[in-house]
Motif scaffolding. Sequence first.
Motif, PDB file in Angstrom:
ATOM      1  N   ARG A  68      31.296  89.618  51.644  1.00 51.69           N
ATOM      2  CA  ARG A  68      32.425  90.512  51.919  1.00 51.69           C
ATOM      3  C   ARG A  68      32.493  91.648  50.895  1.00 51.69           C
ATOM      4  NH1 ARG A  68      36.401  87.031  51.330  1.00 51.69           N
ATOM      5  NH2 ARG A  68      36.866  87.647  49.211  1.00 51.69           N
ATOM      6  N   THR A  69      32.195  91.344  49.636  1.00 54.08           N
ATOM      7  CA  THR A  69      32.224  92.358  48.586  1.00 54.08           C
ATOM      8  C   THR A  69      31.170  93.429  48.847  1.00 54.08           C
ATOM      9  OG1 THR A  69      33.047  90.745  46.975  1.00 54.08           O
ATOM     10  CG2 THR A  69      32.026  92.750  46.096  1.00 54.08           C
ATOM     11  N   HIS A  70      29.991  93.014  49.250  1.00 50.62           N
ATOM     12  CA  HIS A  70      28.925  93.974  49.567  1.00 50.62           C
ATOM     13  C   HIS A  70      29.307  94.846  50.749  1.00 50.62           C
ATOM     14  CE1 HIS A  70      26.032  92.140  46.798  1.00 50.62           C
ATOM     15  NE2 HIS A  70      26.649  91.018  47.122  1.00 50.62           N
ATOM     16  N   ASP A  71      29.867  94.217  51.771  1.00 51.36           N
ATOM     17  CA  ASP A  71      30.302  94.968  52.952  1.00 51.36           C
ATOM     18  C   ASP A  71      31.355  96.012  52.590  1.00 51.36           C
ATOM     19  OD1 ASP A  71      28.613  93.377  54.484  1.00 51.36           O
ATOM     20  OD2 ASP A  71      30.230  92.066  55.210  1.00 51.36           O
ATOM     21  N   GLU A  72      32.316  95.629  51.741  1.00 52.55           N
ATOM     22  CA  GLU A  72      33.368  96.558  51.329  1.00 52.55           C
ATOM     23  C   GLU A  72      32.799  97.716  50.513  1.00 52.55           C
ATOM     24  OE1 GLU A  72      36.649  94.608  49.369  1.00 52.55           O
ATOM     25  OE2 GLU A  72      36.731  93.054  50.905  1.00 52.55           O
ATOM     26  N   ALA A  73      31.856  97.431  49.629  1.00 52.93           N
ATOM     27  CA  ALA A  73      31.273  98.486  48.793  1.00 52.93           C
ATOM     28  C   ALA A  73      30.488  99.490  49.632  1.00 52.93           C
ATOM     29  CB  ALA A  73      30.376  97.870  47.719  1.00 52.93           C
ATOM     30  N   VAL A  74      29.691  99.001  50.554  1.00 53.54           N
ATOM     31  CA  VAL A  74      28.908  99.900  51.413  1.00 53.54           C
ATOM     32  C   VAL A  74      29.842 100.716  52.305  1.00 53.54           C
ATOM     33  CG1 VAL A  74      27.202  99.997  53.284  1.00 53.54           C
ATOM     34  CG2 VAL A  74      26.810  98.505  51.305  1.00 53.54           C
ATOM     35  N   ALA A  75      30.855 100.065  52.860  1.00 50.58           N
ATOM     36  CA  ALA A  75      31.826 100.789  53.691  1.00 50.58           C
ATOM     37  C   ALA A  75      32.543 101.859  52.874  1.00 50.58           C
ATOM     38  CB  ALA A  75      32.837  99.819  54.304  1.00 50.58           C
ATOM     39  N   ALA A  76      32.903 101.541  51.629  1.00 51.24           N
ATOM     40  CA  ALA A  76      33.571 102.530  50.774  1.00 51.24           C
ATOM     41  C   ALA A  76      32.665 103.711  50.486  1.00 51.24           C
ATOM     42  CB  ALA A  76      34.018 101.878  49.464  1.00 51.24           C
ATOM     43  N   ALA A  77      31.392 103.455  50.245  1.00 48.30           N
ATOM     44  CA  ALA A  77      30.445 104.545  49.991  1.00 48.30           C
ATOM     45  C   ALA A  77      30.379 105.481  51.191  1.00 48.30           C
ATOM     46  CB  ALA A  77      29.061 103.982  49.669  1.00 48.30           C
ATOM     47  N   HIS A  78      30.277 104.913  52.372  1.00 50.86           N
ATOM     48  CA  HIS A  78      30.171 105.729  53.586  1.00 50.86           C
ATOM     49  C   HIS A  78      31.492 106.411  53.937  1.00 50.86           C
ATOM     50  CE1 HIS A  78      26.075 104.971  54.924  1.00 50.86           C
ATOM     51  NE2 HIS A  78      26.212 103.779  54.379  1.00 50.86           N
ATOM     52  N   ASN A  79      32.583 105.648  53.901  1.00 54.14           N
ATOM     53  CA  ASN A  79      33.872 106.187  54.340  1.00 54.14           C
ATOM     54  C   ASN A  79      34.497 107.155  53.338  1.00 54.14           C
ATOM     55  OD1 ASN A  79      33.630 104.617  56.643  1.00 54.14           O
ATOM     56  ND2 ASN A  79      34.847 102.953  55.807  1.00 54.14           N
ATOM     57  N   THR A  80      34.300 106.917  52.064  1.00 59.14           N
ATOM     58  CA  THR A  80      34.912 107.755  51.030  1.00 59.14           C
ATOM     59  C   THR A  80      34.036 108.941  50.663  1.00 59.14           C
ATOM     60  OG1 THR A  80      36.002 105.789  50.126  1.00 59.14           O
ATOM     61  CG2 THR A  80      35.954 107.753  48.719  1.00 59.14           C
ATOM     62  N   PHE A  81      32.714 108.697  50.562  1.00 60.43           N
ATOM     63  CA  PHE A  81      31.818 109.728  50.044  1.00 60.43           C
ATOM     64  C   PHE A  81      30.738 110.183  51.033  1.00 60.43           C
ATOM     65  CE2 PHE A  81      33.072 107.285  46.115  1.00 60.43           C
ATOM     66  CZ  PHE A  81      33.990 108.229  45.675  1.00 60.43           C
ATOM     67  N   GLY A  82      30.695 109.594  52.214  1.00 57.42           N
ATOM     68  CA  GLY A  82      29.796 110.077  53.252  1.00 57.42           C
ATOM     69  C   GLY A  82      28.391 109.531  53.277  1.00 57.42           C
ATOM     70  N   GLY A  83      28.109 108.479  52.532  1.00 58.30           N
ATOM     71  CA  GLY A  83      26.764 107.913  52.581  1.00 58.30           C
ATOM     72  C   GLY A  83      26.489 107.009  51.400  1.00 58.30           C
ATOM     73  N   LEU A  84      25.235 106.621  51.268  1.00 60.62           N
ATOM     74  CA  LEU A  84      24.799 105.780  50.163  1.00 60.62           C
ATOM     75  C   LEU A  84      23.342 106.108  49.855  1.00 60.62           C
ATOM     76  CD1 LEU A  84      25.169 103.456  48.157  1.00 60.62           C
ATOM     77  CD2 LEU A  84      24.561 101.884  50.013  1.00 60.62           C
ATOM     78  N   HIS A  85      23.073 106.391  48.595  1.00 57.69           N
ATOM     79  CA  HIS A  85      21.716 106.762  48.179  1.00 57.69           C
ATOM     80  C   HIS A  85      21.143 105.858  47.098  1.00 57.69           C
ATOM     81  CE1 HIS A  85      23.776 110.438  49.615  1.00 57.69           C
ATOM     82  NE2 HIS A  85      22.657 110.547  50.302  1.00 57.69           N
TER      83      HIS A  85
END
Length: 103
Positions: A68-85
């Motif tokens: 759940r923690t991983h899912d929340e972090a990835v979702a936050a990266a995408h939803n807040t900042f537009g992606g993950l690099h």
Amino acid sequence: MKLLDGKVAIITGASSGIGKAAAKLFAAHGASVVLVARRKASLELAVDKIEDRGGRARAIIGDVTKARTHDEAVAAAHNTFGGLHIAFNNAGSVGTIWATCRD
């Protein structure tokens, strides 16, 4: 232009030590950062310091041994900042995961 402008990073174990230092460094070089750790007060203080210096940061309070923690972090990266690099997997754990990896 800074080295990490436009990049988004997740950093685990970011409430202290190497993780906190990495989060500050990534942000200083232009990355938006999602900080993940269990200690809420320390993590929120790290986010405040990054934002006070003009950086972009978001806190996710959680245990890296939980999906759940991983899912929340990835979702936050995408939803807040537009992606993950970038994923800086700094937090460690000992237990079931470690026992499985040793074999």
